[in-house]
Enzyme design. Structure first.
Site, PDB file in Angstrom:
ATOM      1  N   TYR A   1      44.149 -11.046 -11.584  1.00 59.81           N
ATOM      2  CA  TYR A   1      43.651  -9.932 -12.391  1.00 59.81           C
ATOM      3  C   TYR A   1      42.994 -10.406 -13.688  1.00 59.81           C
ATOM      4  O   TYR A   1      42.098  -9.753 -14.206  1.00 59.81           O
ATOM      5  CB  TYR A   1      44.796  -8.975 -12.772  1.00 59.81           C
ATOM      6  CG  TYR A   1      45.025  -7.850 -11.801  1.00 59.81           C
ATOM      7  CD1 TYR A   1      45.359  -8.114 -10.482  1.00 59.81           C
ATOM      8  CD2 TYR A   1      44.938  -6.525 -12.206  1.00 59.81           C
ATOM      9  CE1 TYR A   1      45.593  -7.083  -9.600  1.00 59.81           C
ATOM     10  CE2 TYR A   1      45.179  -5.486 -11.328  1.00 59.81           C
ATOM     11  CZ  TYR A   1      45.502  -5.775 -10.023  1.00 59.81           C
ATOM     12  OH  TYR A   1      45.734  -4.747  -9.146  1.00 59.81           O
TER      13      TYR A   1
ATOM     14  N   LYS B   1      53.124 -16.399  -1.478  1.00 63.30           N
ATOM     15  CA  LYS B   1      52.424 -16.910  -0.296  1.00 63.30           C
ATOM     16  C   LYS B   1      52.391 -18.433  -0.411  1.00 63.30           C
ATOM     17  O   LYS B   1      51.321 -19.062  -0.429  1.00 63.30           O
ATOM     18  CB  LYS B   1      51.020 -16.283  -0.235  1.00 63.30           C
ATOM     19  CG  LYS B   1      50.228 -16.583   1.024  1.00 63.30           C
ATOM     20  CD  LYS B   1      50.669 -15.810   2.250  1.00 63.30           C
ATOM     21  CE  LYS B   1      49.853 -16.212   3.459  1.00 63.30           C
ATOM     22  NZ  LYS B   1      50.375 -15.657   4.724  1.00 63.30           N
TER      23      LYS B   1
ATOM     24  N   ASP C   1      52.940 -11.353   3.349  1.00 63.73           N
ATOM     25  CA  ASP C   1      52.567 -10.633   4.574  1.00 63.73           C
ATOM     26  C   ASP C   1      53.822 -10.143   5.296  1.00 63.73           C
ATOM     27  O   ASP C   1      53.897  -8.993   5.743  1.00 63.73           O
ATOM     28  CB  ASP C   1      51.686 -11.502   5.492  1.00 63.73           C
ATOM     29  CG  ASP C   1      52.237 -12.903   5.734  1.00 63.73           C
ATOM     30  OD1 ASP C   1      53.203 -13.308   5.053  1.00 63.73           O
ATOM     31  OD2 ASP C   1      51.695 -13.608   6.614  1.00 63.73           O
TER      32      ASP C   1
ATOM     33  N   ASP D   1      50.844  -5.079  -6.801  1.00 61.96           N
ATOM     34  CA  ASP D   1      49.980  -3.898  -6.747  1.00 61.96           C
ATOM     35  C   ASP D   1      49.995  -3.329  -5.331  1.00 61.96           C
ATOM     36  O   ASP D   1      50.194  -2.131  -5.121  1.00 61.96           O
ATOM     37  CB  ASP D   1      48.552  -4.297  -7.149  1.00 61.96           C
ATOM     38  CG  ASP D   1      47.593  -3.124  -7.070  1.00 61.96           C
ATOM     39  OD1 ASP D   1      47.967  -2.025  -7.527  1.00 61.96           O
ATOM     40  OD2 ASP D   1      46.483  -3.299  -6.535  1.00 61.96           O
TER      41      ASP D   1
ATOM     42  N   ASP E   1      52.297   0.154  -3.689  1.00 63.27           N
ATOM     43  CA  ASP E   1      51.675   1.309  -3.026  1.00 63.27           C
ATOM     44  C   ASP E   1      52.322   1.538  -1.655  1.00 63.27           C
ATOM     45  O   ASP E   1      52.595   2.672  -1.265  1.00 63.27           O
ATOM     46  CB  ASP E   1      50.161   1.100  -2.834  1.00 63.27           C
ATOM     47  CG  ASP E   1      49.340   1.756  -3.937  1.00 63.27           C
ATOM     48  OD1 ASP E   1      49.818   1.763  -5.098  1.00 63.27           O
ATOM     49  OD2 ASP E   1      48.230   2.249  -3.655  1.00 63.27           O
TER      50      ASP E   1
HETATM   51  C1  IPM Z   1      48.084   0.244 -10.507  1.00 64.79           C
HETATM   52  C2  IPM Z   1      46.618   0.508 -10.324  1.00 64.79           C
HETATM   53  C3  IPM Z   1      45.813  -0.393 -11.253  1.00 64.79           C
HETATM   54  C4  IPM Z   1      46.114  -1.822 -10.889  1.00 64.79           C
HETATM   55  C5  IPM Z   1      44.303  -0.131 -11.258  1.00 64.79           C
HETATM   56  C6  IPM Z   1      43.979   1.317 -11.564  1.00 64.79           C
HETATM   57  C7  IPM Z   1      43.574  -1.037 -12.204  1.00 64.79           C
HETATM   58  O1  IPM Z   1      46.265   0.336  -8.999  1.00 64.79           O
HETATM   59  O2  IPM Z   1      48.584   0.431 -11.633  1.00 64.79           O
HETATM   60  O3  IPM Z   1      48.734  -0.136  -9.546  1.00 64.79           O
HETATM   61  O4  IPM Z   1      45.500  -2.383  -9.978  1.00 64.79           O
HETATM   62  O5  IPM Z   1      46.998  -2.409 -11.521  1.00 64.79           O
HETATM   63 MG    MG Z   2      47.913  -0.042  -7.692  1.00 67.56          MG
END
Ligand code: IPM
Ligand code: MG
Length: 353
Positions: free
Chosen positions: A138, A188, A220, A244, A248
């Site tokens: 990042y 990884k 993975d 990240d 999700d």
């Molecule tokens: C998160 C989001 C952010 C990230 C984006 C919006 C930059 O996806 O907070 O998980 O990738 O960190």
């Molecule tokens: Mg995210």
């Protein structure tokens, strides 16, 4: 002395969900907070030509904690990269040194039906993902898009200094000590040198935490295990990009990404608190977003920055009560429950307090 909270609603559904979180805070007058609002993301660009306006950063630095809605929207996608809303978010994380991102994935029993996974796979789920937030690909240099040998190449740098790994590993071990004493480090290391070092450093830190059972998993496999048998995990610690993605995935275990709060902490537990979901431009302004992740982020703020476990639990109990009453926003609606708006959900949580 009253504590100051920087309120940064941001874009899309950000202002709507933030309004509900503030309702909840105001309904607890014993909390002596001063709240001050400032724009970030696209709203920051609109107001000051910068996704993280100087005044916003100054306010965030002065404040005891930051409460953030969400950033981003299609109208900003064509802006130069450093003006895009996401950059504002990444910069505030970096500027405030919020290196430890706590993302709990918890399934409220009432929402077992809302998960896309079988109820028996997710019931009782309670995972804490600790994501490193200020390093990795990042922020690594060099990065860019340039022409090489007559064609465009895009490149980023995955990089971790051992000090960066050590401090986030400590946070994760400390959290594991307060929970089930199991920590899974995700990397990884079979392919990436960066991950090889990550794993070595985590093993070094583990010597200070003999009571914690440490395991290692390739990312993975971790993605697969999260949907195959998520209850095997207690605390997971991982780098920025893997965290990240995995967070999700983990959010869907809990029924909806609209349910997951997060805390981003620095060395002194100053923190920024935000839902893990985005700005959902498609439903913005329709009063149908789920404000619970933001309301639960307020609970995390009380717990981690203000050490107010009693009121944090009180908010979480109110959320559980509302779910038990069968009230649902559209994202967590299932047959037999009652679909309500974003603002009605905020009112219901206040009533349940
Ligand atoms: C998160 C989001 C952010 C990230 C984006 C919006 C930059 O996806 O907070 O998980 O990738 O960190
Ligand atoms: Mg995210």
């Amino acid at each position: 002395m009253s504590k100051k909270i920087a309120v940064l609603p941001g874009d899309g559904i950000g202002p709507e969900i933030m309004a509900q979180a503030l309702k909840v805070l105001r309904a607890m007058p014993e909390l002596d907070f001063v709240m001050e609002e400032a724009p970030i993301g696209g709203a920051g660009f609109d107001a000051a030509g910068d996704p993280l306006p100087e005044k916003t950063l100054k306010l965030a630095r002065e404040a005891d904690a930051v409460l953030l809605g969400a950033v981003g929207g299609p109208q900003y996608d064509k802006l130069p990269r450093d003006k895009r809303p996401e950059r504002g978010l990444l910069r505030i994380r970096k500027e405030l040194n919020l290196f430890a991102n706590l993302r709990p994935a918890l399934l409220y029993p009432e929402l077992a039906e809302a998960s896309t996974l079988k109820p028996e796979v997710v019931s009782g789920l309670d995972i804490m993902i600790v994501r490193e937030l200020t390093g990795d690909v990042y922020f690594g240099q060099p990065r860019g898009i340039e022409v090489r040998n007559g064609e465009r190449v895009g490149f980023n740098t995955m990089i971790y200094a051992e000090s960066e790994v050590r401090r986030v590993a400590r946070v994760a071990f400390d959290i594991a000590m307060k929970r089930g004493k199991r920590l899974c480090s995700v990397e990884k290391a079979n392919v990436l040198e960066c991950s090889e070092l990550w794993k070595e450093v985590v093993i070094e830190v583990a010597k200070d935490y003999p009571e914690v059972g440490l395991s290692h998993m390739y990312v993975d496999n971790a993605a697969m295990q999260l949907v195959r048998a998520p209850k095997q995990f207690d605390v997971m610690v991982t780098g920025n990009i893997f965290g990240d993605i995995l967070s999700d995935a983990a959010s869907m275990l809990s029924g909806s990404i609209g349910m997951l709060p997060s805390a981003s902490l620095d060395q002194n537990n100053k923190g920024m608190y935000e839902p893990i979901h985005g700005s959902a431009p498609d439903i913005a302004g329709k009063d149908m977003a789920n404000p619970l992740a933001t309301i639960l982020s307020v609970a995390m703020m009380l717990r981690y920055t203000f050490s107010d476990e009693a009121n944090a639990s009180r908010i979480e109990a109110a959320v559980r009560k509302v779910l038990a009453q069968g009230l649902r926003t559209a994202d967590i609606y299932t047959a037999g429950t009652k679909k309500i708006s974003c603002s009605a959900m905020g009112d219901a949580v206040v009533a349940a307090l």
